[in-house]
Design an enzyme around this catalytic site. Structure first.
Site, PDB file in Angstrom:
ATOM      1  N   HIS A  35       0.846  -1.184   0.000  1.00  0.00           N
ATOM      2  CA  HIS A  35       0.000   0.000   0.000  1.00  0.00           C
ATOM      3  C   HIS A  35       0.890   1.246   0.000  1.00  0.00           C
ATOM      4  CE1 HIS A  35      -3.669   2.148   2.071  1.00  0.00           C
ATOM      5  NE2 HIS A  35      -3.270   2.729   0.957  1.00  0.00           N
ATOM      6  N   HIS A  41       3.631   0.959   3.110  1.00  0.00           N
ATOM      7  CA  HIS A  41       3.618  -0.147   4.065  1.00  0.00           C
ATOM      8  C   HIS A  41       2.972  -1.374   3.421  1.00  0.00           C
ATOM      9  CE1 HIS A  41      -0.327   1.851   4.512  1.00  0.00           C
ATOM     10  NE2 HIS A  41      -0.779   0.632   4.695  1.00  0.00           N
ATOM     11  N   ASP A  43       0.100  -4.363   4.062  1.00  0.00           N
ATOM     12  CA  ASP A  43      -1.028  -4.739   4.897  1.00  0.00           C
ATOM     13  C   ASP A  43      -1.126  -6.253   4.910  1.00  0.00           C
ATOM     14  OD1 ASP A  43      -2.274  -2.207   5.742  1.00  0.00           O
ATOM     15  OD2 ASP A  43      -2.497  -1.866   3.592  1.00  0.00           O
ATOM     16  N   LYS A 195      -7.471   3.784 -30.804  1.00  0.00           N
ATOM     17  CA  LYS A 195      -6.332   3.336 -31.595  1.00  0.00           C
ATOM     18  C   LYS A 195      -5.417   4.527 -31.834  1.00  0.00           C
ATOM     19  CE  LYS A 195      -5.135   0.625 -35.620  1.00  0.00           C
ATOM     20  NZ  LYS A 195      -3.886   1.366 -35.825  1.00  0.00           N
ATOM     21  N   ASP A 197      -1.930   6.348 -33.398  1.00  0.00           N
ATOM     22  CA  ASP A 197      -1.227   6.303 -34.657  1.00  0.00           C
ATOM     23  C   ASP A 197       0.212   6.755 -34.448  1.00  0.00           C
ATOM     24  OD1 ASP A 197      -0.899   5.999 -37.291  1.00  0.00           O
ATOM     25  OD2 ASP A 197      -1.888   7.857 -37.887  1.00  0.00           O
ATOM     26  N   GLU A 330      -8.383   7.672 -35.795  1.00  0.00           N
ATOM     27  CA  GLU A 330      -8.203   6.572 -36.744  1.00  0.00           C
ATOM     28  C   GLU A 330      -9.156   5.403 -36.486  1.00  0.00           C
ATOM     29  OE1 GLU A 330      -4.335   4.800 -36.611  1.00  0.00           O
ATOM     30  OE2 GLU A 330      -4.768   3.509 -38.308  1.00  0.00           O
TER      31      GLU A 330
HETATM   32 MN    MN Z   1      -2.971   0.147   4.372  1.00  0.00          MN
END
Ligand code: MN
Length: 481
Positions: A35, A41, A43, A195, A197, A330
């Site tokens: 996290h 930290h 969990d 899409k 290009d 496109e």
């Molecule tokens: Mn947490």
């Protein structure tokens, strides 16, 4: 067991964390989530009595019995949280990214109910990464210590860190390609992306080094330096991403011509729209469902440089295609949300285009007068080993293009016509099929030639040998009738 505190802390209209409920089950699973909130930290959560008992462990669990790690007991989480990964938006409790670091099942080595009461839990974890016994010992209030038990899985920390393998699991990879389709697919199994290009590029990043390869394995790292350095800034041991390097016009549309200008000018003014994550920290993700890969990718790119863009998707392909048409883009790419990254062309990925456009092999050129260098390019595509004629293109070639091409062509002239069968041309200068041109056209004529073709640019990132006619699904359906 209750989720009261969990629910009070969160606004489920603003966070995408599961609201969940107390759910009794017969399983005993555990999860460790990384996290990255205000403070990073891990969990640590154990499934017990309908909820996930939870501890925030700043340094994570150690596999060295000598390293006691602080574990702060926090509010119970719902069982549904066990699979949660994603971005908790700013302003919410725990804002930041959540990734599953490890999961599996556990066995209590002491009666859990008593252990919770006395503040001394002992469990055996059977995870993908972590294995063995751990003790959780209550010190004071919510502060506990997590300690690895002495067993065959225990290791000294410095020895263990040397063993960790987070190198790239592969350094070469066959690209997944989309099949051209006339129809916009319907159904929940599809997600759709815009899409783009530009240049399709796979990037391999490891220990502060980045390599960017095109679909024909040319190294573009030096051409796209601004992007390579943005990739290197991401704090991960190693990863492989797939996407399109593009330049945007003033309306925010990707423009292939503009990209080529940017490359020539070496102005660094391009972006990398990334749509897939193929490996992360030593793990090959290609056999994970697309949506899992995209979720991890979104987390990876969270807070990265603006040069790196996460390719968003929507559930409704028709809406996406309407958007593309309205904005003169496109087209779209629809992908099966649970598909693996298999490499090669498949129907798990479909491209639906707003205009007909593809690359063709330049097989020669014509001149209309003695003074003219080039009047039109002669185009073809491969059908197996055979090169087939598909038409000529003159529109879109300016004088500078013609001069540039003429110089390139002078080195590859051929004595004989490279086509299978003789094309209907009075005279031509033949070339060895080496260069590839991107061409726009309205449709194919009844005899299979380009109608109203227009030259877009040369494609240095594609090999002539790989150029085939992109027969769409719609067309193929008609042919089989
Ligand atoms: Mn947490």
């Amino acid at each position: 067991m209750s989720l009261k505190e969990y629910k009070e802390k969160r606004n489920f209209k603003a966070t995408n964390e599961p609201e969940g409920s107390v759910k009794k089950s017969k399983t005993s699973r555990f999860v460790i989530q990384y996290h990255q909130a205000r403070a990073k930290h891990y969990d640590f959560r154990l499934e017990y009595d309908g909820v996930l008992l939870s501890w925030a462990v700043p340094k994570g669990l150690s596999i060295d019995p000598k390293e006691k790690r602080l574990a702060v007991h926090v509010e119970d989480h719902p069982i549904d949280y066990i699979n949660f990964e994603g971005i908790i938006p700013k302003g919410n409790y725990g804002a930041g990214t959540v990734e599953v670091f490890d999961k599996g099942s556990y066995t209590p080595l002491k009666d859990m109910k008593k252990a919770l009461k006395t503040g001394h839990i002992k469990v055996f974890l059977d995870g993908e990464k972590l294995k063995g016994g751990w003790s959780l010992v209550k010190i004071e209030d919510d502060n506990w210590l997590a300690i690895k038990m002495e067993d065959e899985f225990a290791e000294e920390a410095d020895k263990a860190s040397k063993k960790r393998n987070s190198k790239l699991p592969f350094t070469k990879c066959k690209l997944s390609l989309a099949t051209l389709s006339q129809k916009v697919p319907k159904g929940k199994e599809w997600i759709s992306e815009i899409k783009y290009d530009g240049y399709r590029i796979i990037s391999y990043v490891e220990n502060g080094k980045a390599q960017m390869l095109s679909r024909n394995d040319k190294d573009y790292t030096n051409k796209f330096k601004s992007i390579a350095s943005a990739l290197k800034e991401i704090e991960q041991d190693s990863f492989v991403v797939d996407g399109e390097v593009v330049a945007f016009d003033e309306k925010g549309r990707s423009d292939f011509g503009l990209l080529q200008t940017s490359i020539k000018k070496n102005n660094g003014d391009f972006y990398y729209v990334i749509f897939d994550l193929l490996a992360l920290n030593g793990e090959d993700l290609r056999k994970r469902p697309l949506l899992d890969r995209k979720k991890k990718l979104e987390i990876l790119l969270h807070k990265s440089s603006e040069r790196l863009m996460y390719s968003l998707h929507v559930d409704n392909a028709e809406e996406c295609f309407e958007f593309a048409k309205k904005n003169n883009l496109e087209g779209i790419v629809a992908k099966k949300s649970d598909s693996f990254y298999t490499g090669g062309r498949s129907e798990d990925w479909l491209k639906i285009k707003n205009v007909c456009r593809q690359e063709f092999v330049i097989a020669g050129y014509t001149t209309s007068s003695k003074n003219e260098l080039i009047s039109a390019l002669i185009l073809g595509y491969y059908d197996g080993e055979k090169l087939k004629y598909i038409g000529k293109v003159g529109t879109g070639l300016n004088e500078k293009d013609k001069a540039d091409l003429h110089e390139k062509f002078s080195k590859i002239t051929a004595k004989t016509c490279p086509f299978d069968g003789k094309p209907p041309l009075k005279s031509a200068v033949w070339l060895k099929p080496s260069y590839v041109a991107e061409v726009k056209f309205t449709e194919l004529t009844k005899i299979g030639q380009l109608r109203q073709p227009s030259f877009v640019g040369l494609r240095a990132d594609k090999n002539a040998k790989d150029v085939t006619l992109e027969v769409s699904r719609g067309n193929r359906d008609n042919e089989s009738k």
